[in-house]
Design a protein around this motif. Structure first.
Motif, short mmCIF file in Angstrom:
data_model
loop_
_atom_site.label_atom_id
_atom_site.label_comp_id
_atom_site.label_asym_id
_atom_site.label_seq_id
_atom_site.Cartn_x
_atom_site.Cartn_y
_atom_site.Cartn_z
N VAL A 1 -1.45 -20.05 -2.04
CA VAL A 1 -2.48 -19.59 -2.97
C VAL A 1 -3.12 -18.31 -2.46
O VAL A 1 -3.53 -18.23 -1.29
N MET A 2 -3.20 -17.32 -3.33
CA MET A 2 -3.97 -16.11 -3.05
C MET A 2 -4.89 -15.88 -4.24
O MET A 2 -4.44 -15.53 -5.33
N LEU A 3 -6.19 -16.12 -4.03
CA LEU A 3 -7.17 -15.95 -5.08
C LEU A 3 -7.81 -14.57 -4.99
O LEU A 3 -7.70 -13.87 -3.98
N GLN A 4 -8.53 -14.18 -6.05
CA GLN A 4 -9.17 -12.87 -6.06
C GLN A 4 -10.18 -12.75 -4.93
O GLN A 4 -10.26 -11.71 -4.27
N ARG B 1 4.60 -7.69 9.71
CA ARG B 1 5.34 -6.43 9.59
C ARG B 1 5.77 -6.19 8.15
O ARG B 1 5.71 -5.05 7.66
N ARG B 2 6.20 -7.24 7.47
CA ARG B 2 6.69 -7.09 6.10
C ARG B 2 5.60 -6.55 5.18
O ARG B 2 5.89 -5.80 4.23
N LEU B 3 4.34 -6.88 5.46
CA LEU B 3 3.23 -6.44 4.62
C LEU B 3 2.42 -5.31 5.26
O LEU B 3 1.35 -4.96 4.77
N LEU C 1 -2.40 -12.10 1.08
CA LEU C 1 -1.05 -12.46 0.66
C LEU C 1 -0.25 -13.03 1.83
O LEU C 1 0.46 -14.03 1.68
N ALA C 2 -0.39 -12.42 2.99
CA ALA C 2 0.30 -12.95 4.18
C ALA C 2 -0.14 -14.38 4.45
O ALA C 2 0.69 -15.25 4.76
N VAL D 1 4.50 -5.04 -2.67
CA VAL D 1 4.19 -6.40 -3.12
C VAL D 1 5.16 -6.83 -4.21
O VAL D 1 5.65 -7.97 -4.21
N TRP D 2 5.47 -5.95 -5.14
CA TRP D 2 6.42 -6.30 -6.20
C TRP D 2 7.81 -6.60 -5.63
O TRP D 2 8.47 -7.53 -6.07
N ASP D 3 8.23 -5.81 -4.66
CA ASP D 3 9.53 -6.07 -4.03
C ASP D 3 9.53 -7.43 -3.33
O ASP D 3 10.51 -8.18 -3.39
#
Length: 236
Positions: free
Chosen positions: A81-84, A116-118, A141-142, A169-171
């Motif tokens: 879960v990632m909330l605002q 690293r990915r983010l 997001l991580a 993020v889209w990728d």
């Protein structure tokens, strides 16, 4: 089970405000579902019901076949879960936070690789309170990815990100779908929905006014035109 998430005739009020008014929609397994709607449409409340943060007054909510309001730890570990409002602790640093959160899972993702990915490694020495809005988005997001979830809820994941950050993020979301993760994204961005979604949900005033595969909802028109027509009338 063909749906990762299903909400059926869900109602939720806060005092005199009706946030969800018989809301019904579903998110297919292994696909990206984009949920669109104007401010106040009930998108965030729907996600909060789906992750067990609030209980509906009536109706049925199921995530991976389970009622999230009564689910145990095993189920919650399968859902990211990632909330605002990420609720990130201001006094800590990103890697310390991610290391701590990873210990809560039996089989966590690789923390350094996720960072690293983010791009979190580039600001790992900065306390959360000093991070930019986009950097906090990346960190939130991580955190949502650490449990290697089967279902991932992302509430405005690209908000506050620069163009490079949005593409990253889209990728990542596309990669997660390719790996079999079911992703539910709430968004105000037509470009984001058009680029990512397999399945669309359009909400207005706590109700679903359109739902289905992208092509079926658009019917040869632009998503923007369909959205404004449906949300202005508030009817399917």
């Amino acid at each position: 089970m063909t749906h990762a998430v299903s909400l059926t005739d869900v109602r939720r009020t806060f005092g005199t405000v009706t946030a969800l008014d018989g809301l019904t929609w579903s998110a297919p397994l292994g696909r990206v579902t984009a949920v669109l709607g104007p401010n106040g449409a009930g998108k965030t409340t729907a996600v909060e019901c789906a992750v067990g943060l609030t209980r509906p007054d009536s109706g049925t909510v199921r995530v991976l076949g389970t009622d999230p309001a009564t689910a145990g730890a095993d189920h919650r570990a399968r859902v990211g879960v990632m909330l605002q409002s990420g609720g990130l602790p201001n006094g800590t640093k990103p890697m310390r936070l991610l290391d701590h959160l990873a210990r809560l899972y039996a089989d966590p993702a690789d923390v350094p690789a996720t960072a690293r990915r983010l791009g979190i490694d580039t600001f790992a020495g900065t306390t959360v309170r000093r991070l930019s809005g986009g950097q906090k988005q990346r960190l939130a997001l991580a955190a949502a990815l650490l449990g290697q979830p089967e279902v991932l809820f992302l509430d405005e994941p690209a908000a506050g990100l620069d163009p490079h950050g949005r593409l990253d993020v889209w990728d990542l979301i596309s990669e997660l779908r390719s790996g079999g993760v079911s992703v539910v994204v709430t968004t105000h961005s037509f470009e984001e929905a058009d680029r990512l979604a397999d399945h669309l949900v359009i909400m207005s005033a706590g109700r679903t006014v359109a739902e289905g595969p992208v092509a079926a909802v658009k019917q040869g028109r632009s998503l923007e035109d369909v959205y404004f027509e449906l949300t202005r009338t508030g009817r399917p």
